[in-house]
Design a protein around this motif. Structure first.
Motif, PDB file in Angstrom:
ATOM      1  N   VAL A   1      36.721  77.719  -4.452  1.00 44.29           N
ATOM      2  CA  VAL A   1      36.878  77.544  -2.973  1.00 44.29           C
ATOM      3  C   VAL A   1      37.242  76.163  -2.625  1.00 44.29           C
ATOM      4  O   VAL A   1      38.013  76.091  -1.873  1.00 44.29           O
ATOM      5  N   THR A   2      36.861  75.111  -3.383  1.00 52.61           N
ATOM      6  CA  THR A   2      37.580  73.889  -3.320  1.00 52.61           C
ATOM      7  C   THR A   2      39.040  73.811  -3.512  1.00 52.61           C
ATOM      8  O   THR A   2      39.778  73.212  -2.697  1.00 52.61           O
ATOM      9  N   ALA A   3      39.360  74.310  -4.724  1.00 50.85           N
ATOM     10  CA  ALA A   3      40.917  74.564  -4.858  1.00 50.85           C
ATOM     11  C   ALA A   3      41.535  75.250  -3.816  1.00 50.85           C
ATOM     12  O   ALA A   3      42.707  74.827  -3.555  1.00 50.85           O
ATOM     13  N   CYS A   4      40.966  76.469  -3.383  1.00 45.27           N
ATOM     14  CA  CYS A   4      41.784  77.049  -2.224  1.00 45.27           C
ATOM     15  C   CYS A   4      41.948  76.264  -0.779  1.00 45.27           C
ATOM     16  O   CYS A   4      42.952  76.407  -0.384  1.00 45.27           O
ATOM     17  N   LEU A   5      40.699  75.530  -0.731  1.00 44.71           N
ATOM     18  CA  LEU A   5      40.878  74.722   0.474  1.00 44.71           C
ATOM     19  C   LEU A   5      42.054  73.571   0.724  1.00 44.71           C
ATOM     20  O   LEU A   5      42.740  73.209   1.304  1.00 44.71           O
ATOM     21  N   GLU A   6      42.009  72.882  -0.911  1.00 42.54           N
ATOM     22  CA  GLU A   6      43.187  71.982  -1.072  1.00 42.54           C
ATOM     23  C   GLU A   6      44.405  72.548  -0.837  1.00 42.54           C
ATOM     24  O   GLU A   6      45.423  71.953  -0.284  1.00 42.54           O
ATOM     25  N   ILE A   7      44.722  73.741  -1.432  1.00 43.88           N
ATOM     26  CA  ILE A   7      46.091  74.593  -1.150  1.00 43.88           C
ATOM     27  C   ILE A   7      46.298  74.814   0.094  1.00 43.88           C
ATOM     28  O   ILE A   7      47.537  74.324   0.787  1.00 43.88           O
ATOM     29  N   ARG A   8      45.289  75.114   1.037  1.00 44.63           N
ATOM     30  CA  ARG A   8      45.562  75.486   2.478  1.00 44.63           C
ATOM     31  C   ARG A   8      45.880  74.325   3.105  1.00 44.63           C
ATOM     32  O   ARG A   8      46.427  74.247   4.177  1.00 44.63           O
ATOM     33  N   LYS A   9      45.072  73.086   2.794  1.00 47.37           N
ATOM     34  CA  LYS A   9      45.281  71.718   3.777  1.00 47.37           C
ATOM     35  C   LYS A   9      46.659  71.004   3.499  1.00 47.37           C
ATOM     36  O   LYS A   9      47.193  70.507   4.062  1.00 47.37           O
ATOM     37  N   GLN A  10      47.259  71.569   2.209  1.00 50.63           N
ATOM     38  CA  GLN A  10      48.368  70.993   1.703  1.00 50.63           C
ATOM     39  C   GLN A  10      49.625  71.788   2.430  1.00 50.63           C
ATOM     40  O   GLN A  10      50.682  71.361   2.615  1.00 50.63           O
ATOM     41  N   SER A  11      49.369  73.151   2.605  1.00 50.64           N
ATOM     42  CA  SER A  11      50.444  74.112   2.976  1.00 50.64           C
ATOM     43  C   SER A  11      50.379  74.396   4.450  1.00 50.64           C
ATOM     44  O   SER A  11      51.075  74.933   5.047  1.00 50.64           O
ATOM     45  N   LEU A  12      49.210  74.223   5.113  1.00 50.54           N
ATOM     46  CA  LEU A  12      49.177  74.687   6.504  1.00 50.54           C
ATOM     47  C   LEU A  12      48.885  73.386   7.430  1.00 50.54           C
ATOM     48  O   LEU A  12      48.276  72.290   6.803  1.00 50.54           O
TER      49      LEU A  12
ATOM     50  N   LEU B   1      42.928  79.297   8.869  1.00 49.48           N
ATOM     51  CA  LEU B   1      42.854  79.572   7.564  1.00 49.48           C
ATOM     52  C   LEU B   1      42.052  78.204   6.817  1.00 49.48           C
ATOM     53  O   LEU B   1      41.519  78.520   5.696  1.00 49.48           O
ATOM     54  N   VAL B   2      42.584  77.143   7.323  1.00 49.54           N
ATOM     55  CA  VAL B   2      41.846  75.930   6.958  1.00 49.54           C
ATOM     56  C   VAL B   2      40.298  75.915   7.168  1.00 49.54           C
ATOM     57  O   VAL B   2      39.497  75.587   6.456  1.00 49.54           O
ATOM     58  N   ALA B   3      40.258  76.297   8.649  1.00 58.56           N
ATOM     59  CA  ALA B   3      38.792  76.147   8.978  1.00 58.56           C
ATOM     60  C   ALA B   3      37.958  77.251   8.360  1.00 58.56           C
ATOM     61  O   ALA B   3      36.605  77.113   8.072  1.00 58.56           O
ATOM     62  N   LEU B   4      38.527  78.502   7.937  1.00 52.72           N
ATOM     63  CA  LEU B   4      37.854  79.483   7.193  1.00 52.72           C
ATOM     64  C   LEU B   4      37.573  78.946   5.728  1.00 52.72           C
ATOM     65  O   LEU B   4      36.271  79.126   5.410  1.00 52.72           O
ATOM     66  N   ALA B   5      38.401  78.345   5.055  1.00 51.69           N
ATOM     67  CA  ALA B   5      38.025  77.890   3.722  1.00 51.69           C
ATOM     68  C   ALA B   5      37.166  76.695   3.845  1.00 51.69           C
ATOM     69  O   ALA B   5      36.170  76.649   2.898  1.00 51.69           O
ATOM     70  N   VAL B   6      37.122  75.747   4.695  1.00 49.64           N
ATOM     71  CA  VAL B   6      36.208  74.917   4.763  1.00 49.64           C
ATOM     72  C   VAL B   6      34.919  75.420   5.157  1.00 49.64           C
ATOM     73  O   VAL B   6      33.660  74.920   4.432  1.00 49.64           O
ATOM     74  N   GLY B   7      34.597  76.379   5.987  1.00 48.77           N
ATOM     75  CA  GLY B   7      33.411  77.084   6.419  1.00 48.77           C
ATOM     76  C   GLY B   7      32.789  77.634   5.019  1.00 48.77           C
ATOM     77  O   GLY B   7      31.429  77.777   4.788  1.00 48.77           O
ATOM     78  N   LEU B   8      33.766  78.392   4.246  1.00 46.16           N
ATOM     79  CA  LEU B   8      33.422  79.207   3.040  1.00 46.16           C
ATOM     80  C   LEU B   8      32.840  78.078   1.920  1.00 46.16           C
ATOM     81  O   LEU B   8      31.628  78.278   1.325  1.00 46.16           O
ATOM     82  N   LEU B   9      33.471  77.083   1.952  1.00 43.21           N
ATOM     83  CA  LEU B   9      32.780  76.061   1.047  1.00 43.21           C
ATOM     84  C   LEU B   9      31.350  75.443   1.471  1.00 43.21           C
ATOM     85  O   LEU B   9      30.583  75.463   0.648  1.00 43.21           O
ATOM     86  N   GLY B  10      31.397  75.158   2.760  1.00 42.65           N
ATOM     87  CA  GLY B  10      29.807  74.906   3.380  1.00 42.65           C
ATOM     88  C   GLY B  10      28.958  76.140   2.944  1.00 42.65           C
ATOM     89  O   GLY B  10      27.785  75.824   2.697  1.00 42.65           O
ATOM     90  N   LEU B  11      29.302  77.468   3.045  1.00 39.90           N
ATOM     91  CA  LEU B  11      28.422  78.630   2.808  1.00 39.90           C
ATOM     92  C   LEU B  11      27.908  78.199   1.194  1.00 39.90           C
ATOM     93  O   LEU B  11      26.996  78.467   0.743  1.00 39.90           O
ATOM     94  N   CYS B  12      29.160  78.197   0.447  1.00 42.05           N
ATOM     95  CA  CYS B  12      28.682  78.020  -1.244  1.00 42.05           C
ATOM     96  C   CYS B  12      27.956  77.099  -1.436  1.00 42.05           C
ATOM     97  O   CYS B  12      27.001  76.858  -2.360  1.00 42.05           O
ATOM     98  N   LEU B  13      28.057  75.810  -0.891  1.00 37.70           N
ATOM     99  CA  LEU B  13      27.127  74.505  -1.071  1.00 37.70           C
ATOM    100  C   LEU B  13      25.992  74.803  -0.458  1.00 37.70           C
ATOM    101  O   LEU B  13      24.955  74.310  -1.141  1.00 37.70           O
ATOM    102  N   SER B  14      25.836  75.511   0.374  1.00 37.84           N
ATOM    103  CA  SER B  14      24.343  75.990   1.286  1.00 37.84           C
ATOM    104  C   SER B  14      23.760  76.596   0.240  1.00 37.84           C
ATOM    105  O   SER B  14      22.432  76.333   0.019  1.00 37.84           O
ATOM    106  N   GLN B  15      24.395  77.697  -0.288  1.00 36.68           N
ATOM    107  CA  GLN B  15      23.816  78.586  -1.443  1.00 36.68           C
ATOM    108  C   GLN B  15      23.199  77.742  -2.489  1.00 36.68           C
ATOM    109  O   GLN B  15      22.260  78.376  -3.247  1.00 36.68           O
TER     110      GLN B  15
END
Length: 187
Positions: free
Chosen positions: A15-26, A32-46
């Protein structure tokens, strides 16, 4: 899902890699950047990394507040995720405010009695109980129970069980006051 297979470290890395790609390309405020940031938050929370998760949930909410309408349901979801994280960190007063806002947005943006409202309502009630706002908790809980009953959720449904447990907690909070008052009246 990788996180369900106890591979949280791998999920966080992907998810971190996905977020970096989205931040570079969008653009920075892209959904989709917000979605990836939130998904990383969910993974970290778990993974129990709540302080890091909180930062990502705050970032997601900030992106959404700048790029979506105020009453957008995605903002309510982000408020819920941040509120849950804060509650788990013991920050009940801050969590309560965010969850109240999530409930308000959901009541505006979702259909009446939409069952998705139950999760935010019951978590908000938990926070209200934890900070001693029993009257407000009882009113919100009655709203949740109304939605549960309107949707005919079975008795075994986790949110019905949770709501009934919370109702017992609210009712128990009234008991000591009544007993205390009664003991002083007898003197």
């Amino acid at each position: 899902c990788l996180s369900k297979q106890n591979k949280l470290a791998e999920a966080i890395s992907l998810v971190t890699a996905c977020l970096e790609i989205r931040k570079q390309s969008l653009p920075p405020l892209h959904p989709l950047v917000a979605l990836a940031v939130g998904l990383l938050g969910l993974c970290l929370s778990q993974a129990g990394r709540l302080e890091e998760a909180e930062g990502h949930f705050r970032e997601q909410l900030e992106i959404q507040r700048q790029s979506l309408q105020d009453q957008h349901p995605n903002i309510a979801t982000s408020l819920y995720n941040l509120g849950l994280c804060l509650k788990e960190r013991g920050k009940n007063r801050e969590a309560e405010k965010l969850l109240r806002e999530a409930v308000d947005i959901q009541s505006f943006s979702l259909l009446q009695n939409d069952p998705r409202q139950i999760f935010a309502l019951t978590l908000w009630v938990e926070c209200l109980i934890d900070i001693g706002k029993y009257g407000t908790a009882e009113k919100a809980l009655l709203d949740a129970l109304h939605i549960i009953n309107a949707n005919e959720l079975p008795k075994s449904h986790s949110q019905r069980s949770k709501a009934m447990l919370l109702l017992r907690r609210v009712n128990a909070s009234k008991q000591p006051q009544s007993l205390h008052t009664a003991s002083h009246e007898g003197q």
